[in-house]
Design an enzyme around this catalytic site. Structure first.
Site, PDB file in Angstrom:
ATOM      1  CE  LYS A  63      -3.986  -2.337   2.435  1.00  0.00           C
ATOM      2  NZ  LYS A  63      -3.371  -3.411   2.757  1.00  0.00           N
ATOM      3  CG  ASP A  66       6.870   9.110  -0.116  1.00  0.00           C
ATOM      4  OD1 ASP A  66       6.804  10.432  -0.087  1.00  0.00           O
ATOM      5  OD2 ASP A  66       7.176   8.545   0.879  1.00  0.00           O
TER       6      ASP A  66
END
Length: 234
Positions: A63, A66
């Site tokens: 998951k 960023d």
């Protein structure tokens, strides 16, 4: 013959326990999910061993979220493990970066829509926009697929809605939150049975605790497989 529509989540503390569980399940299971919970317990080493030495398919459930450059670099680094599926959050900039990082590889990038453990109260607490959870899942799925995702992660209850999207043609739908008939829901709030999930358009189902916490994990896996085999395969 194993059925890769079933993905078993190896949400156990470390790679040794994960390998032991895979050995107990044997040839009945061909596809495993390894998640964040095992990252510090040798998860990547387990992924590599199951893939290279045992011929299993691997879904790495990270998951990722960023800035684009970081996601791209992370995915590019993970491609060395010859994985099959990798999750990232479904925000379009994350999906595009992940696809760039996986360029030239067979790794499928799957977008997370809204976690199956969340309901509307949870979304309110996270300051996410108002609206029905199913509508938000479908909207996020559409945006992620438009950004190039190879598929999406969504609860069984949204599988049919996502499969109906034009953008979903040729793409994967993978559903966690699947519980065999009679199994406890645990912390999952949006659940369905294996057969109903597949019937509603899922390509793969993810089952964890009902299998690895069972007294006889192989029998528990076989019960799920029997339910899937009662359906006509696509």
């Amino acid at each position: 013959m194993s059925d890769d529509r079933l993905i078993v989540a190896l949400d156990v503390p470390n790679a040794l326990q994960g390998l032991a569980m895979a050995e107990r399940l044997g040839d009945s299971v061909s596809f495993y999910k390894i998640g964040l919970g095992m990252l510090t317990g040798g998860g990547l080493a387990l992924a590599n061993e199951l893939k290279q030495d045992h011929g299993k398919r691997i879904f790495l459930d990270m998951k990722l979220f960023d800035i684009g450059n970081t996601v791209e670099n992370a995915v590019r680094g993970l491609t060395q493990f010859d994985l099959d599926f990798l999750t990232v959050h479904g925000d379009p900039h994350v999906v595009r970066a992940a696809k760039e990082g996986a360029s030239g590889k067979d790794l499928k990038i799957l977008a997370v829509t809204i976690l199956t453990s969340l309901n509307r109260d949870d979304l309110d607490a996270s300051l996410l926009k108002s609206g029905d959870v199913q509508d938000l899942v479908v909207e996020r799925a559409a945006k992620a697929l438009e950004a190039g995702a190879d598929g999406v992660i969504a609860s069984p209850q949204e599988a049919a809605l996502i499969r109906a999207l034009p953008q979903s043609e040729g793409r994967l739908i993978v559903t966690p939150g699947v519980r065999p008939t009679g199994a406890a829901s645990g912390d999952q709030k949006r659940v369905a049975t294996p057969a109903s999930a597949i019937s509603d358009g899922a390509d793969h189902i993810v089952v964890g605790r009902p299998i690895y916490q069972a007294d006889d994990p192989k029998a528990a896996a076989q019960a799920v497989l029997n339910e899937l085999n009662s359906l006509t395969r696509h």
